[in-house]
Design a protein around this motif. Structure first.
Motif, PDB file in Angstrom:
ATOM      1  N   LEU A  41      -3.185   4.569  -8.545  1.00  0.00           N
ATOM      2  CA  LEU A  41      -3.001   3.420  -7.663  1.00  0.00           C
ATOM      3  C   LEU A  41      -2.238   3.854  -6.423  1.00  0.00           C
ATOM      4  O   LEU A  41      -1.133   4.395  -6.521  1.00  0.00           O
ATOM      5  CB  LEU A  41      -2.217   2.325  -8.397  1.00  0.00           C
ATOM      6  CG  LEU A  41      -1.820   1.098  -7.590  1.00  0.00           C
ATOM      7  CD1 LEU A  41      -3.063   0.333  -7.136  1.00  0.00           C
ATOM      8  CD2 LEU A  41      -0.923   0.198  -8.423  1.00  0.00           C
ATOM      9  N   THR A  43      -0.012   2.837  -4.120  1.00  0.00           N
ATOM     10  CA  THR A  43       0.918   1.710  -4.021  1.00  0.00           C
ATOM     11  C   THR A  43       1.302   1.295  -2.600  1.00  0.00           C
ATOM     12  O   THR A  43       1.594   0.116  -2.393  1.00  0.00           O
ATOM     13  CB  THR A  43       2.195   1.983  -4.836  1.00  0.00           C
ATOM     14  OG1 THR A  43       2.750   3.236  -4.443  1.00  0.00           O
ATOM     15  CG2 THR A  43       1.901   1.980  -6.321  1.00  0.00           C
ATOM     16  N   LEU A  46      -0.577  -1.808  -1.655  1.00  0.00           N
ATOM     17  CA  LEU A  46      -0.561  -2.997  -2.514  1.00  0.00           C
ATOM     18  C   LEU A  46      -0.314  -4.289  -1.735  1.00  0.00           C
ATOM     19  O   LEU A  46      -1.005  -5.286  -1.972  1.00  0.00           O
ATOM     20  CB  LEU A  46       0.481  -2.847  -3.622  1.00  0.00           C
ATOM     21  CG  LEU A  46      -0.036  -2.313  -4.941  1.00  0.00           C
ATOM     22  CD1 LEU A  46       1.114  -2.057  -5.900  1.00  0.00           C
ATOM     23  CD2 LEU A  46      -1.039  -3.244  -5.566  1.00  0.00           C
ATOM     24  N   ALA A  49      -3.528  -5.254  -0.120  1.00  0.00           N
ATOM     25  CA  ALA A  49      -4.511  -5.731  -1.095  1.00  0.00           C
ATOM     26  C   ALA A  49      -4.153  -7.138  -1.573  1.00  0.00           C
ATOM     27  O   ALA A  49      -5.031  -7.986  -1.749  1.00  0.00           O
ATOM     28  CB  ALA A  49      -4.593  -4.772  -2.273  1.00  0.00           C
ATOM     29  N   ALA A  50      -2.862  -7.393  -1.754  1.00  0.00           N
ATOM     30  CA  ALA A  50      -2.430  -8.715  -2.215  1.00  0.00           C
ATOM     31  C   ALA A  50      -2.707  -9.800  -1.178  1.00  0.00           C
ATOM     32  O   ALA A  50      -2.969 -10.951  -1.530  1.00  0.00           O
ATOM     33  CB  ALA A  50      -0.942  -8.684  -2.555  1.00  0.00           C
ATOM     34  N   GLU A  55      -9.519  -4.339   0.090  1.00  0.00           N
ATOM     35  CA  GLU A  55      -9.957  -4.683  -1.261  1.00  0.00           C
ATOM     36  C   GLU A  55      -9.185  -3.862  -2.286  1.00  0.00           C
ATOM     37  O   GLU A  55      -8.852  -2.707  -2.038  1.00  0.00           O
ATOM     38  CB  GLU A  55     -11.449  -4.403  -1.412  1.00  0.00           C
ATOM     39  CG  GLU A  55     -12.313  -5.319  -0.590  1.00  0.00           C
ATOM     40  CD  GLU A  55     -13.783  -5.108  -0.889  1.00  0.00           C
ATOM     41  OE1 GLU A  55     -14.115  -4.785  -2.049  1.00  0.00           O
ATOM     42  OE2 GLU A  55     -14.577  -5.269   0.034  1.00  0.00           O
ATOM     43  N   PHE A  56      -8.915  -4.463  -3.442  1.00  0.00           N
ATOM     44  CA  PHE A  56      -8.198  -3.754  -4.497  1.00  0.00           C
ATOM     45  C   PHE A  56      -8.904  -2.461  -4.889  1.00  0.00           C
ATOM     46  O   PHE A  56      -8.270  -1.446  -5.118  1.00  0.00           O
ATOM     47  CB  PHE A  56      -8.015  -4.640  -5.740  1.00  0.00           C
ATOM     48  CG  PHE A  56      -6.828  -5.541  -5.653  1.00  0.00           C
ATOM     49  CD1 PHE A  56      -5.542  -5.042  -5.785  1.00  0.00           C
ATOM     50  CD2 PHE A  56      -6.988  -6.894  -5.425  1.00  0.00           C
ATOM     51  CE1 PHE A  56      -4.441  -5.865  -5.699  1.00  0.00           C
ATOM     52  CE2 PHE A  56      -5.893  -7.734  -5.340  1.00  0.00           C
ATOM     53  CZ  PHE A  56      -4.616  -7.220  -5.476  1.00  0.00           C
ATOM     54  N   ARG A  57     -10.219  -2.495  -4.948  1.00  0.00           N
ATOM     55  CA  ARG A  57     -10.945  -1.294  -5.376  1.00  0.00           C
ATOM     56  C   ARG A  57     -10.767  -0.129  -4.410  1.00  0.00           C
ATOM     57  O   ARG A  57     -10.958   1.014  -4.783  1.00  0.00           O
ATOM     58  CB  ARG A  57     -12.417  -1.598  -5.589  1.00  0.00           C
ATOM     59  CG  ARG A  57     -13.142  -1.970  -4.328  1.00  0.00           C
ATOM     60  CD  ARG A  57     -14.574  -2.307  -4.606  1.00  0.00           C
ATOM     61  NE  ARG A  57     -15.200  -2.784  -3.385  1.00  0.00           N
ATOM     62  CZ  ARG A  57     -16.450  -3.051  -3.280  1.00  0.00           C
ATOM     63  NH1 ARG A  57     -17.239  -2.895  -4.323  1.00  0.00           N
ATOM     64  NH2 ARG A  57     -16.944  -3.481  -2.146  1.00  0.00           N
ATOM     65  N   LEU A  60      -7.663   2.088  -5.566  1.00  0.00           N
ATOM     66  CA  LEU A  60      -7.717   2.658  -6.915  1.00  0.00           C
ATOM     67  C   LEU A  60      -8.623   3.878  -6.923  1.00  0.00           C
ATOM     68  O   LEU A  60      -9.666   3.888  -6.277  1.00  0.00           O
ATOM     69  CB  LEU A  60      -8.270   1.636  -7.913  1.00  0.00           C
ATOM     70  CG  LEU A  60      -7.513   0.329  -8.055  1.00  0.00           C
ATOM     71  CD1 LEU A  60      -8.283  -0.622  -8.953  1.00  0.00           C
ATOM     72  CD2 LEU A  60      -6.131   0.576  -8.599  1.00  0.00           C
ATOM     73  N   SER A 130       2.323  -2.574  -9.295  1.00  0.00           N
ATOM     74  CA  SER A 130       1.102  -2.406 -10.077  1.00  0.00           C
ATOM     75  C   SER A 130       0.146  -3.547  -9.745  1.00  0.00           C
ATOM     76  O   SER A 130       0.510  -4.490  -9.050  1.00  0.00           O
ATOM     77  CB  SER A 130       1.414  -2.399 -11.577  1.00  0.00           C
ATOM     78  OG  SER A 130       1.755  -3.690 -12.015  1.00  0.00           O
ATOM     79  N   ILE A 131      -1.068  -3.446 -10.268  1.00  0.00           N
ATOM     80  CA  ILE A 131      -2.032  -4.519 -10.033  1.00  0.00           C
ATOM     81  C   ILE A 131      -2.044  -5.523 -11.181  1.00  0.00           C
ATOM     82  O   ILE A 131      -2.765  -6.500 -11.136  1.00  0.00           O
ATOM     83  CB  ILE A 131      -3.452  -3.975  -9.790  1.00  0.00           C
ATOM     84  CG1 ILE A 131      -3.936  -3.156 -10.976  1.00  0.00           C
ATOM     85  CG2 ILE A 131      -3.499  -3.191  -8.503  1.00  0.00           C
ATOM     86  CD1 ILE A 131      -5.389  -2.775 -10.898  1.00  0.00           C
TER      87      ILE A 131
END
Length: 132
Positions: A41, A43, A46, A49-50, A55-57, A60, A130-131
């Protein structure tokens, strides 16, 4: 079969573990990565992404896709037998007990989010680490 360098076990798939494995000449080693998560991840992104700006992907990375020639164990270390050079782990999915031998052990499990002793932070602040 161990490579000419021996059995290398890396605990953790954060910046330290992932960077080491990215730069390591893995053909010389029999490499095992142990991490409770099956992804790296990034970080620093983050918050983006939030809030939806990335995008979250995109933050990662799966070690199996990026890093070849290594064994990935999704689990957590419980103890180290320094004399026998074995690591006791428990699987993240089924909870099975594992004993993993090593010649070199790299402990790269990361750090905890600090609250700097400020009253109320631990109880009321949201930690972006973390996600989950």
């Amino acid at each position: 079969m161990a490579g000419e360098g021996g059995r290398l076990v890396v605990l953790g798939c954060g910046f330290g573990g992932f960077s080491l494995l990215s730069r390591l000449r893995r053909s010389r080693w029999d490499v095992t990565l142990i991490s409770p998560r099956n992804y790296f991840l990034f970080t620093p992104l983050l918050p983006s992404a939030a809030t939806g700006t990335v995008e979250f992907r995109s933050i990662l990375e799966t070690p199996r896709r990026r890093l070849r020639d290594l064994r990935v164990v999704e689990g957590s270390a419980r103890s180290v037998d320094w004399q026998a050079r074995t690591l006791s782990c428990v699987g993240a999915v089924g909870g099975e007990e594992l004993s993993i031998p090593y010649d070199i052990l790299v402990i790269a499990v990361g750090a905890a989010v600090a609250d700097y002793g400020i009253p109320g932070v631990a109880e009321h602040a949201l930690k972006l680490a973390s996600i989950e």
